[in-house]
Motif scaffolding. Structure first.
Motif, PDB file in Angstrom:
ATOM      1  N   ILE A  14       0.840  -1.205   0.000  1.00  0.00           N
ATOM      2  CA  ILE A  14       0.000   0.000   0.000  1.00  0.00           C
ATOM      3  C   ILE A  14       0.871   1.251   0.000  1.00  0.00           C
ATOM      4  CG2 ILE A  14      -1.629   1.339   1.398  1.00  0.00           C
ATOM      5  CD1 ILE A  14      -2.838  -1.417   2.258  1.00  0.00           C
ATOM      6  N   VAL A  15       1.894   1.268   0.848  1.00  0.00           N
ATOM      7  CA  VAL A  15       2.797   2.424   0.911  1.00  0.00           C
ATOM      8  C   VAL A  15       3.497   2.632  -0.433  1.00  0.00           C
ATOM      9  CG1 VAL A  15       4.934   3.283   1.971  1.00  0.00           C
ATOM     10  CG2 VAL A  15       3.113   2.351   3.406  1.00  0.00           C
ATOM     11  N   ALA A  16       3.925   1.544  -1.064  1.00  0.00           N
ATOM     12  CA  ALA A  16       4.609   1.657  -2.360  1.00  0.00           C
ATOM     13  C   ALA A  16       3.680   2.275  -3.412  1.00  0.00           C
ATOM     14  CB  ALA A  16       5.094   0.287  -2.823  1.00  0.00           C
ATOM     15  N   VAL A  17       2.437   1.830  -3.449  1.00  0.00           N
ATOM     16  CA  VAL A  17       1.472   2.377  -4.416  1.00  0.00           C
ATOM     17  C   VAL A  17       1.224   3.856  -4.140  1.00  0.00           C
ATOM     18  CG1 VAL A  17      -0.949   2.273  -5.156  1.00  0.00           C
ATOM     19  CG2 VAL A  17       0.381   0.170  -4.944  1.00  0.00           C
ATOM     20  N   ILE A  18       1.051   4.216  -2.881  1.00  0.00           N
ATOM     21  CA  ILE A  18       0.808   5.622  -2.525  1.00  0.00           C
ATOM     22  C   ILE A  18       2.007   6.490  -2.902  1.00  0.00           C
ATOM     23  CG2 ILE A  18       0.541   7.208  -0.564  1.00  0.00           C
ATOM     24  CD1 ILE A  18      -1.245   5.011   0.728  1.00  0.00           C
ATOM     25  N   LEU A  19       3.214   6.039  -2.585  1.00  0.00           N
ATOM     26  CA  LEU A  19       4.407   6.812  -2.930  1.00  0.00           C
ATOM     27  C   LEU A  19       4.537   6.998  -4.437  1.00  0.00           C
ATOM     28  CD1 LEU A  19       7.017   5.311  -0.455  1.00  0.00           C
ATOM     29  CD2 LEU A  19       6.244   7.685  -0.522  1.00  0.00           C
ATOM     30  N   LEU A  20       4.370   5.925  -5.171  1.00  0.00           N
ATOM     31  CA  LEU A  20       4.490   6.014  -6.620  1.00  0.00           C
ATOM     32  C   LEU A  20       3.422   6.935  -7.204  1.00  0.00           C
ATOM     33  CD1 LEU A  20       5.978   5.175  -9.135  1.00  0.00           C
ATOM     34  CD2 LEU A  20       4.525   3.154  -9.248  1.00  0.00           C
ATOM     35  N   ALA A  21       2.196   6.805  -6.733  1.00  0.00           N
ATOM     36  CA  ALA A  21       1.113   7.657  -7.239  1.00  0.00           C
ATOM     37  C   ALA A  21       1.357   9.121  -6.900  1.00  0.00           C
ATOM     38  CB  ALA A  21      -0.225   7.197  -6.658  1.00  0.00           C
ATOM     39  N   ALA A  22       1.769   9.407  -5.673  1.00  0.00           N
ATOM     40  CA  ALA A  22       1.985  10.786  -5.251  1.00  0.00           C
ATOM     41  C   ALA A  22       3.103  11.446  -6.051  1.00  0.00           C
ATOM     42  CB  ALA A  22       2.304  10.830  -3.760  1.00  0.00           C
ATOM     43  N   MET A  73      11.218  13.386 -10.788  1.00  0.00           N
ATOM     44  CA  MET A  73      10.231  13.274  -9.706  1.00  0.00           C
ATOM     45  C   MET A  73       9.588  11.886  -9.733  1.00  0.00           C
ATOM     46  SD  MET A  73       8.850  14.732  -7.091  1.00  0.00           S
ATOM     47  CE  MET A  73       9.106  16.491  -7.232  1.00  0.00           C
ATOM     48  N   ILE A  74       9.223  11.420 -10.910  1.00  0.00           N
ATOM     49  CA  ILE A  74       8.637  10.082 -11.036  1.00  0.00           C
ATOM     50  C   ILE A  74       9.680   9.024 -10.657  1.00  0.00           C
ATOM     51  CG2 ILE A  74       7.653   8.412 -12.662  1.00  0.00           C
ATOM     52  CD1 ILE A  74       6.459  10.886 -14.148  1.00  0.00           C
ATOM     53  N   GLY A  75      10.933   9.243 -11.044  1.00  0.00           N
ATOM     54  CA  GLY A  75      12.019   8.332 -10.683  1.00  0.00           C
ATOM     55  C   GLY A  75      12.208   8.238  -9.178  1.00  0.00           C
ATOM     56  N   ILE A  76      12.091   9.369  -8.486  1.00  0.00           N
ATOM     57  CA  ILE A  76      12.186   9.355  -7.026  1.00  0.00           C
ATOM     58  C   ILE A  76      11.047   8.521  -6.449  1.00  0.00           C
ATOM     59  CG2 ILE A  76      11.958  10.797  -4.953  1.00  0.00           C
ATOM     60  CD1 ILE A  76      13.450  13.004  -6.550  1.00  0.00           C
ATOM     61  N   GLY A  77       9.854   8.665  -7.003  1.00  0.00           N
ATOM     62  CA  GLY A  77       8.721   7.854  -6.562  1.00  0.00           C
ATOM     63  C   GLY A  77       8.970   6.369  -6.766  1.00  0.00           C
ATOM     64  N   LEU A  78       9.545   6.007  -7.918  1.00  0.00           N
ATOM     65  CA  LEU A  78       9.885   4.601  -8.174  1.00  0.00           C
ATOM     66  C   LEU A  78      10.904   4.090  -7.164  1.00  0.00           C
ATOM     67  CD1 LEU A  78      10.112   4.556 -12.069  1.00  0.00           C
ATOM     68  CD2 LEU A  78       8.573   3.183 -10.654  1.00  0.00           C
ATOM     69  N   PHE A  79      11.913   4.901  -6.895  1.00  0.00           N
ATOM     70  CA  PHE A  79      12.963   4.526  -5.955  1.00  0.00           C
ATOM     71  C   PHE A  79      12.384   4.322  -4.547  1.00  0.00           C
ATOM     72  CE2 PHE A  79      16.387   5.721  -2.987  1.00  0.00           C
ATOM     73  CZ  PHE A  79      17.320   4.758  -3.329  1.00  0.00           C
ATOM     74  N   ALA A 139       9.218   3.703  -3.770  1.00  0.00           N
ATOM     75  CA  ALA A 139       8.313   2.551  -3.805  1.00  0.00           C
ATOM     76  C   ALA A 139       9.104   1.243  -3.722  1.00  0.00           C
ATOM     77  CB  ALA A 139       7.460   2.582  -5.068  1.00  0.00           C
ATOM     78  N   ALA A 140      10.219   1.180  -4.431  1.00  0.00           N
ATOM     79  CA  ALA A 140      11.074  -0.012  -4.356  1.00  0.00           C
ATOM     80  C   ALA A 140      11.620  -0.187  -2.942  1.00  0.00           C
ATOM     81  CB  ALA A 140      12.215   0.088  -5.363  1.00  0.00           C
ATOM     82  N   GLY A 141      11.951   0.916  -2.294  1.00  0.00           N
ATOM     83  CA  GLY A 141      12.414   0.846  -0.913  1.00  0.00           C
ATOM     84  C   GLY A 141      11.342   0.305   0.024  1.00  0.00           C
ATOM     85  N   ALA A 142      10.113   0.710  -0.188  1.00  0.00           N
ATOM     86  CA  ALA A 142       9.007   0.195   0.625  1.00  0.00           C
ATOM     87  C   ALA A 142       8.807  -1.300   0.372  1.00  0.00           C
ATOM     88  CB  ALA A 142       7.722   0.959   0.330  1.00  0.00           C
ATOM     89  N   LEU A 143       8.925  -1.714  -0.888  1.00  0.00           N
ATOM     90  CA  LEU A 143       8.740  -3.131  -1.225  1.00  0.00           C
ATOM     91  C   LEU A 143       9.879  -4.009  -0.720  1.00  0.00           C
ATOM     92  CD1 LEU A 143       7.244  -2.855  -4.813  1.00  0.00           C
ATOM     93  CD2 LEU A 143       6.066  -3.447  -2.682  1.00  0.00           C
ATOM     94  N   TRP A 144      10.994  -3.398  -0.383  1.00  0.00           N
ATOM     95  CA  TRP A 144      12.138  -4.133   0.157  1.00  0.00           C
ATOM     96  C   TRP A 144      11.731  -4.866   1.441  1.00  0.00           C
ATOM     97  CZ3 TRP A 144      16.288  -1.922   3.677  1.00  0.00           C
ATOM     98  CH2 TRP A 144      17.391  -2.765   3.757  1.00  0.00           C
ATOM     99  N   PHE A 145      10.774  -4.314   2.174  1.00  0.00           N
ATOM    100  CA  PHE A 145      10.332  -4.930   3.417  1.00  0.00           C
ATOM    101  C   PHE A 145       9.487  -6.176   3.184  1.00  0.00           C
ATOM    102  CE2 PHE A 145      11.468  -0.654   4.650  1.00  0.00           C
ATOM    103  CZ  PHE A 145      12.198  -0.895   5.806  1.00  0.00           C
ATOM    104  N   THR A 146       9.177  -6.488   1.934  1.00  0.00           N
ATOM    105  CA  THR A 146       8.446  -7.722   1.626  1.00  0.00           C
ATOM    106  C   THR A 146       9.411  -8.885   1.383  1.00  0.00           C
ATOM    107  OG1 THR A 146       8.381  -7.364  -0.779  1.00  0.00           O
ATOM    108  CG2 THR A 146       6.605  -6.387   0.541  1.00  0.00           C
ATOM    109  N   ARG A 147      10.701  -8.633   1.443  1.00  0.00           N
ATOM    110  CA  ARG A 147      11.722  -9.617   1.117  1.00  0.00           C
ATOM    111  C   ARG A 147      11.852 -10.787   2.103  1.00  0.00           C
ATOM    112  NH1 ARG A 147      17.100 -10.905   1.230  1.00  0.00           N
ATOM    113  NH2 ARG A 147      18.051 -11.211  -0.804  1.00  0.00           N
ATOM    114  N   PRO A 148      11.672 -10.609   3.407  1.00  0.00           N
ATOM    115  CA  PRO A 148      11.919 -11.716   4.344  1.00  0.00           C
ATOM    116  C   PRO A 148      11.119 -12.979   4.012  1.00  0.00           C
ATOM    117  CG  PRO A 148      11.712  -9.689   5.558  1.00  0.00           C
ATOM    118  CD  PRO A 148      11.339  -9.377   4.131  1.00  0.00           C
TER     119      PRO A 148
END
Length: 147
Positions: free
Chosen positions: A16-24, A49-55, A57-66
């Motif tokens: 959810i956080v990744a989607v919100i960051l990317l959209a914002a 700006m969009i690249g920062i959002g992608l970056f 969002a990827a950082g937020a998705l990093w927490f799905t790795r475990p």
């Protein structure tokens, strides 16, 4: 038989956080040319700006790795920074200490490895994952658990 466990709630929240960051950041990037602040924005500013959002969002998705994956040969623990495989002969205990946010593998010489994939916040899912992990360890012929 194998057991694979991943955290549940953290994965949902991170998604959810990744989607919100990317959209914002995408909306902010697209609206940059239309602001009347006196600043001059170009296409490269919008893309940045969009690249920062992608970056982010990827950082937020990093927490799905475990993830933890176990079979008769041992257990592989993948946390945020890497993965390690432990044969059951090296694991003294699979525990979930009171107040701990996640489970851990107790190793010789008072060392331990956190198992971030099994989190207290996941409630019954974490209990089931611990039971399955302990069952596989028991079936692999290792000493009984306490804890």
């Amino acid at each position: 038989m194998n057991v694979v466990a991943r955290p549940r709630k953290v994965r949902v929240i991170a998604g959810i956080v990744a989607v919100i960051l990317l959209a914002a950041f995408t909306v902010a990037g697209l609206l940059m040319l239309r602001t009347h602040t006196g600043a001059y924005f170009t296409l490269s500013d919008q893309l940045a700006m969009i690249g920062i959002g992608l970056f982010l969002a990827a950082g937020a998705l990093w927490f799905t790795r475990p993830r933890v994956r176990a079979d008769a040969d041992g257990v592989e623990v993948r946390n945020l920074l890497g993965a390690r495989h432990f044969p059951w002969t090296e694991v003294e205990q699979v525990s979930f200490p009171d107040g701990s946010p996640w489970a851990r593998l107790e190793l010789p010489h008072d060392e331990y490895v956190p198992v971030v994939a099994i989190q207290a916040i996941d409630g019954e899912h974490a209990v089931t994952a611990m039971r399955e992990l302990r069952r596989i360890r028991r079936e692999a012929g290792t000493p009984a658990e306490h804890g």
